[in-house]
Each structure stands twice: as structure tokens, then as C-alpha cells.
Enzyme design. Sequence first.
Site, PDB file in Angstrom:
ATOM      1  CB  SER A 128     -22.252 -19.464  44.099  1.00  0.00           C
ATOM      2  OG  SER A 128     -22.441 -19.776  45.127  1.00  0.00           O
ATOM      3  CD  GLU A 130     -24.962 -18.720  49.698  1.00  0.00           C
ATOM      4  OE1 GLU A 130     -25.500 -17.343  50.064  1.00  0.00           O
ATOM      5  OE2 GLU A 130     -24.984 -19.010  50.285  1.00  0.00           O
ATOM      6  CE1 TYR A 152     -19.610 -14.902  46.052  1.00  0.00           C
ATOM      7  CE2 TYR A 152     -21.170 -16.869  46.133  1.00  0.00           C
ATOM      8  CZ  TYR A 152     -20.147 -16.347  46.062  1.00  0.00           C
ATOM      9  OH  TYR A 152     -19.888 -17.671  45.324  1.00  0.00           O
TER      10      TYR A 152
HETATM   11  P1  NAP Z   1     -11.189 -18.031  47.070  1.00  0.00           P
HETATM   12  O1  NAP Z   1     -10.744 -19.893  48.000  1.00  0.00           O
HETATM   13  O2  NAP Z   1     -11.610 -17.740  47.853  1.00  0.00           O
HETATM   14  O3  NAP Z   1     -10.161 -18.229  45.840  1.00  0.00           O
HETATM   15  C1  NAP Z   1     -10.742 -16.433  45.571  1.00  0.00           C
HETATM   16  C2  NAP Z   1      -9.692 -16.462  44.281  1.00  0.00           C
HETATM   17  O4  NAP Z   1     -10.119 -15.065  44.124  1.00  0.00           O
HETATM   18  C3  NAP Z   1      -8.103 -16.174  44.835  1.00  0.00           C
HETATM   19  O5  NAP Z   1      -7.335 -16.663  44.074  1.00  0.00           O
HETATM   20  C4  NAP Z   1      -8.164 -14.673  45.307  1.00  0.00           C
HETATM   21  O6  NAP Z   1      -6.882 -13.689  45.082  1.00  0.00           O
HETATM   22  C5  NAP Z   1      -9.086 -13.743  43.827  1.00  0.00           C
HETATM   23  N1  NAP Z   1      -9.632 -12.531  43.923  1.00  0.00           N
HETATM   24  C6  NAP Z   1     -10.496 -12.384  45.004  1.00  0.00           C
HETATM   25  N2  NAP Z   1     -10.863 -10.584  44.519  1.00  0.00           N
HETATM   26  C7  NAP Z   1      -9.341 -10.962  43.437  1.00  0.00           C
HETATM   27  C8  NAP Z   1      -9.650  -9.353  42.722  1.00  0.00           C
HETATM   28  N3  NAP Z   1      -9.803  -8.424  43.632  1.00  0.00           N
HETATM   29  N4  NAP Z   1      -8.664  -9.262  41.627  1.00  0.00           N
HETATM   30  C9  NAP Z   1      -7.829  -9.690  41.437  1.00  0.00           C
HETATM   31  N5  NAP Z   1      -7.862 -11.363  42.484  1.00  0.00           N
HETATM   32  C10 NAP Z   1      -9.041 -11.160  42.969  1.00  0.00           C
HETATM   33  O7  NAP Z   1     -12.360 -19.097  46.252  1.00  0.00           O
HETATM   34  P2  NAP Z   1     -12.470 -20.489  46.104  1.00  0.00           P
HETATM   35  O8  NAP Z   1     -13.561 -20.996  47.075  1.00  0.00           O
HETATM   36  O9  NAP Z   1     -11.520 -21.138  45.421  1.00  0.00           O
HETATM   37  O10 NAP Z   1     -13.607 -20.668  45.004  1.00  0.00           O
HETATM   38  C11 NAP Z   1     -13.639 -20.097  43.879  1.00  0.00           C
HETATM   39  C12 NAP Z   1     -15.094 -19.364  43.177  1.00  0.00           C
HETATM   40  O11 NAP Z   1     -16.063 -20.476  42.716  1.00  0.00           O
HETATM   41  C13 NAP Z   1     -15.022 -18.102  43.499  1.00  0.00           C
HETATM   42  O12 NAP Z   1     -15.740 -17.278  41.632  1.00  0.00           O
HETATM   43  C14 NAP Z   1     -16.254 -18.323  44.319  1.00  0.00           C
HETATM   44  O13 NAP Z   1     -16.926 -17.873  44.686  1.00  0.00           O
HETATM   45  C15 NAP Z   1     -17.156 -19.376  43.414  1.00  0.00           C
HETATM   46  N6  NAP Z   1     -17.848 -20.825  44.632  1.00  0.00           N
HETATM   47  C16 NAP Z   1     -16.897 -21.302  45.715  1.00  0.00           C
HETATM   48  C17 NAP Z   1     -18.266 -22.461  46.186  1.00  0.00           C
HETATM   49  C18 NAP Z   1     -16.399 -22.787  47.065  1.00  0.00           C
HETATM   50  O14 NAP Z   1     -17.641 -24.188  48.050  1.00  0.00           O
HETATM   51  N7  NAP Z   1     -15.378 -22.602  47.109  1.00  0.00           N
HETATM   52  C19 NAP Z   1     -19.271 -22.496  46.113  1.00  0.00           C
HETATM   53  C20 NAP Z   1     -19.519 -22.268  44.599  1.00  0.00           C
HETATM   54  C21 NAP Z   1     -18.716 -20.985  43.934  1.00  0.00           C
HETATM   55  P3  NAP Z   1      -5.768 -13.577  46.196  1.00  0.00           P
HETATM   56  O15 NAP Z   1      -5.508 -15.195  46.371  1.00  0.00           O
HETATM   57  O16 NAP Z   1      -5.250 -12.417  46.269  1.00  0.00           O
HETATM   58  O17 NAP Z   1      -7.265 -13.871  47.532  1.00  0.00           O
HETATM   59  N1  GDD Z   2     -17.915 -18.932  58.013  1.00  0.00           N
HETATM   60  C1  GDD Z   2     -19.325 -19.394  58.970  1.00  0.00           C
HETATM   61  N2  GDD Z   2     -18.385 -18.667  60.003  1.00  0.00           N
HETATM   62  N3  GDD Z   2     -20.289 -19.675  58.568  1.00  0.00           N
HETATM   63  C2  GDD Z   2     -21.106 -20.078  60.035  1.00  0.00           C
HETATM   64  C3  GDD Z   2     -20.316 -19.590  61.137  1.00  0.00           C
HETATM   65  C4  GDD Z   2     -19.509 -19.300  61.231  1.00  0.00           C
HETATM   66  O1  GDD Z   2     -18.977 -18.987  62.689  1.00  0.00           O
HETATM   67  N4  GDD Z   2     -21.382 -20.918  61.985  1.00  0.00           N
HETATM   68  C5  GDD Z   2     -22.529 -20.704  61.162  1.00  0.00           C
HETATM   69  N5  GDD Z   2     -22.301 -20.749  59.823  1.00  0.00           N
HETATM   70  C6  GDD Z   2     -22.796 -21.459  58.256  1.00  0.00           C
HETATM   71  C7  GDD Z   2     -23.608 -20.022  57.923  1.00  0.00           C
HETATM   72  O2  GDD Z   2     -24.006 -19.210  58.695  1.00  0.00           O
HETATM   73  C8  GDD Z   2     -24.218 -20.498  56.699  1.00  0.00           C
HETATM   74  O3  GDD Z   2     -25.245 -21.310  56.531  1.00  0.00           O
HETATM   75  C9  GDD Z   2     -22.765 -22.345  56.248  1.00  0.00           C
HETATM   76  O4  GDD Z   2     -22.460 -22.113  57.937  1.00  0.00           O
HETATM   77  C10 GDD Z   2     -22.224 -22.488  55.687  1.00  0.00           C
HETATM   78  O5  GDD Z   2     -20.735 -20.946  55.425  1.00  0.00           O
HETATM   79  P1  GDD Z   2     -19.466 -20.600  54.800  1.00  0.00           P
HETATM   80  O6  GDD Z   2     -18.638 -21.443  54.873  1.00  0.00           O
HETATM   81  O7  GDD Z   2     -19.242 -19.356  55.513  1.00  0.00           O
HETATM   82  O8  GDD Z   2     -20.361 -20.718  53.293  1.00  0.00           O
HETATM   83  P2  GDD Z   2     -21.455 -20.356  52.403  1.00  0.00           P
HETATM   84  O9  GDD Z   2     -22.047 -21.548  52.388  1.00  0.00           O
HETATM   85  O10 GDD Z   2     -22.191 -18.965  53.304  1.00  0.00           O
HETATM   86  O11 GDD Z   2     -20.543 -19.728  50.873  1.00  0.00           O
HETATM   87  C11 GDD Z   2     -19.944 -20.657  50.408  1.00  0.00           C
HETATM   88  O12 GDD Z   2     -20.670 -22.143  49.185  1.00  0.00           O
HETATM   89  C12 GDD Z   2     -21.192 -20.944  48.521  1.00  0.00           C
HETATM   90  C13 GDD Z   2     -21.410 -22.006  47.286  1.00  0.00           C
HETATM   91  O13 GDD Z   2     -22.803 -22.473  47.891  1.00  0.00           O
HETATM   92  C14 GDD Z   2     -18.285 -20.044  49.883  1.00  0.00           C
HETATM   93  O14 GDD Z   2     -17.700 -20.787  49.295  1.00  0.00           O
HETATM   94  C15 GDD Z   2     -19.403 -19.506  48.407  1.00  0.00           C
HETATM   95  O15 GDD Z   2     -18.422 -18.307  48.119  1.00  0.00           O
HETATM   96  C16 GDD Z   2     -19.928 -19.668  47.716  1.00  0.00           C
HETATM   97  O16 GDD Z   2     -20.262 -19.644  46.599  1.00  0.00           O
END
Ligand code: NAP
Ligand code: GDD
Length: 327
Positions: A128, A130, A152
Site C-alpha cells: 500500500s 500507506e 496498518y
Molecule cells: P476490503 O474491501 O476491505 O477487503 C478485505 C478482504 O479481506 C475481505 O474479503 C475480508 O473478508 C478479508 N479479510 C479480512 N480479514 C480477514 C481474516 N482475518 N481472514 C480472512 N479474510 C479476511 O479491501 P480492498 O480494498 O479490497 O483491498 C484489498 C487489499 O489491498 C487489502 O490487503 C488492502 O489492505 C490492500 N490495499 C487496498 C487499497 C485500496 O485503496 N483499496 C490500496 C492499497 C492496498 P470479509 O468479507 O469477511 O470481511
Molecule cells: N474514512 C474516513 N472517514 N476518512 C476520512 C474522513 C472520514 O470521515 N474524513 C476525512 N478522511 C480522510 C482520512 O483522514 C484520510 O486522510 C483520507 O480521508 C482517506 O481515508 P480512507 O478513505 O479511510 O482511506 P486511507 O487512505 O486511509 O486508506 C485506504 O487507502 C490505502 C492506500 O493508500 C485503504 O484502502 C487502505 O487499505 C489502503 O492501503
Amino acid sequence: MARTALITGITGQDGSYLAEHLLGLGYEVHGIVRRVALESQRQRLGRIAHLLDRVVLHPGMLESYPSIYSVVGRVDLDECYHLAAQSFVAESFDDGFSTMQTNVMGTHFVLAALKELRPRCRFYFAGSSEMFGKVREVPQTEDTVFHPRSPYAVSKVTGFHLTRNFRESYGMFCASGILFNHESPRRGLEFVTRKITSSAARIKVGRQQRLALGNLDARRDWGHAREYVAAMHAMLQQDDPDDYVVATGRTNSVRDVCECAFSVLGLDYRDYVDLDPKYYRPAEVELLIGDAAKAREQLDWEPRIGFEALIEEMVRSDLELASRGEI
Ligand code: NAP
Ligand code: GDD
């Protein structure tokens, strides 16, 4: 013969798009689904409801090595996409211990099971942006130093290093994607883009009055999840395993998301949004913006869906759901 892939986290946003992508390429797709006591099939498997007759699901928990070992032992795998994680950054501040347990141990368990049983299986780790945290340079590349700012992010840095260790120590094909934020109509409702698009839609149809948010000035590099899963697949088709930044190279603020989402519905966000300190984070990641030149050159990967189109697609989808009372 069809190639076989295992997706951990198949029920999540990315897992569902990746399953579609791999099925479209002719893969046999398996997924790990955790069991929970109170199970609503519709909600839990909602994102893959349309795929249920085309994928094979296996029960498993990232916290349990035997459960991971048993799934990996059951299927002759060519590729494994390890997407499952506690993925909500804010939650990791509330319970860093369980985030570390799931994300660090879970990744180690999957890698260890593959090493034992399927050493030739190609492995993808969901790293990520992050991990860059308090960024040392803008934009961030594969060479930018990590400075994680949340439990995280620490868990993902550890997973990244574990992945590289298995690659270097055991000669396994292990690749990490360093993916910047990617969103879609399937995004979880707690993430800021979807929180805003779903709230705007609910306000439009009269199901909600106000929207409380935290830091409106935080900036992210937001792309579309459907496009990002193609990069994951491409990473495992290379001759050699490597790590890649996947990003749009453009950045927008949370305020921009509000402005864009509400304006799609003919509303002004300033009439509805309140600031609530509860949504501020103990440590913020202010400016994530990625340089995906390596992915462009080596994976032939390029994002096409822009920020406005992404937010508009999410708003329109949420408007339909809100009109039917489903959100
Ligand atoms: P998501 O929608 O939160 O999906 C997470 C998945 O992990 C769900 O299928 C969840 O299952 C499963 N899971 C969580 N805890 C588990 C456990 N203890 N055992 C088995 N399964 C578990 O996340 P996403 O947005 O698709 O992201 C996919 C991956 O990419 C994650 O690793 C995330 O950290 C990473 N990532 C995401 C982003 C982004 O912007 N979306 C960016 C960078 C990296 P349930 O359905 O049962 O909850
Ligand atoms: N969730 C949330 N809720 N975020 C808020 C809010 C609120 O009410 N108000 C402001 N924010 C700001 C957070 O402080 C953060 O800076 C930004 O919105 C994005 O927050 P999220 O959408 O929760 O995502 P994230 O950037 O923290 O994390 C996501 O992206 C990562 C990749 O950079 C997740 O998908 C992570 O799993 C992923 O790794």
C-alpha cells in the site's frame, strides 16, 4: 489447461474485481472466505454474488495457519493473490494488535504454506501507498523510503519485507504491488470516497440530513479498482518477480471528493458537511501521489478512468441503491 488462482480476500472490493478479471482470462478461480457466526449471505458475499457459480470458495481465517495450509494443500495453484487484510487505517489505530495479527501473521502463514506445499506458485502481496506515510519525496516511487504512520501501514511494510524475504531466501516468485488508493461502487462504506458518495445519495433522496467528516484537506491519489486489479495480474506474468507502484499520478483532496459528489446531484456540499474531530487520525498521511512509470513501462499498465468519472460512477450507483432503500 486453465491456470488456477487462489484469491484471499475474494469478498472484498479488489477480490471481486480480480475474480472477474481472472475468470475473463479463463482461469479457474478459488477464494478464501472467513466464517462468521452471524452470517447474512447477501451482505457477506454481495460483491461476488454474480460469480458464485463460477468460483470455488474455501473457508479459512488468516489467523489460523492450519486453515490456510489446508486450502493451499487442496488446490494445485499457479498463482496466489493475497488480498485479505484488515484494510481500514482508522480501525488500526483503535486496535493495532488485531490489525498486526491479521495482516502480518496472515501474510506469513500464506507465504509459509506456499513454500511448503506449492513453491512454484506465484505470489502477489497487496502492499500500500500507506507504507510511504510521512512522505520523503513527491511523487513516490519503488525507491522511496517507507515511513509508516499507522499500525496498518506498519503491518503492510512488514508484509512487504516478508514477501521480499521469501523471494530472496527461497527463490519463490513473490511480487508486491504498492497500490495507491483505488475506489469503486464496491468500496466499503467506511472509506471516505464511498462515505461521501453514499451520504450524498442518501441526502438527495431524503434518507440522511448531514454528513460528518474529518480532515478535508488530506490528499490522495485515487484510481479505479477495476483497473488496478489488472496490474496485479500483470505483475505475476513477468519473467522475474519485482515490486511496482500502481497509481494515477494525480492527486485530489477529500474536499474535492465532496464538491464533485454533491455537484453530480445538483447539491452544494457546504450546505451538508460538518467537521467532526472524531474522524481525524492521530497521525495523518497528507500527500500521497504515485509515480507509476515502472508499471507503465514493464507491465504496459495505464489508468484510464479519471477522478471525476470515478466519483460520478460511485454517486450514480449509490443513488440507485439509496432510491431502493438499500443504503
Ligand atoms: P476490503 O474491501 O476491505 O477487503 C478485505 C478482504 O479481506 C475481505 O474479503 C475480508 O473478508 C478479508 N479479510 C479480512 N480479514 C480477514 C481474516 N482475518 N481472514 C480472512 N479474510 C479476511 O479491501 P480492498 O480494498 O479490497 O483491498 C484489498 C487489499 O489491498 C487489502 O490487503 C488492502 O489492505 C490492500 N490495499 C487496498 C487499497 C485500496 O485503496 N483499496 C490500496 C492499497 C492496498 P470479509 O468479507 O469477511 O470481511
Ligand atoms: N474514512 C474516513 N472517514 N476518512 C476520512 C474522513 C472520514 O470521515 N474524513 C476525512 N478522511 C480522510 C482520512 O483522514 C484520510 O486522510 C483520507 O480521508 C482517506 O481515508 P480512507 O478513505 O479511510 O482511506 P486511507 O487512505 O486511509 O486508506 C485506504 O487507502 C490505502 C492506500 O493508500 C485503504 O484502502 C487502505 O487499505 C489502503 O492501503
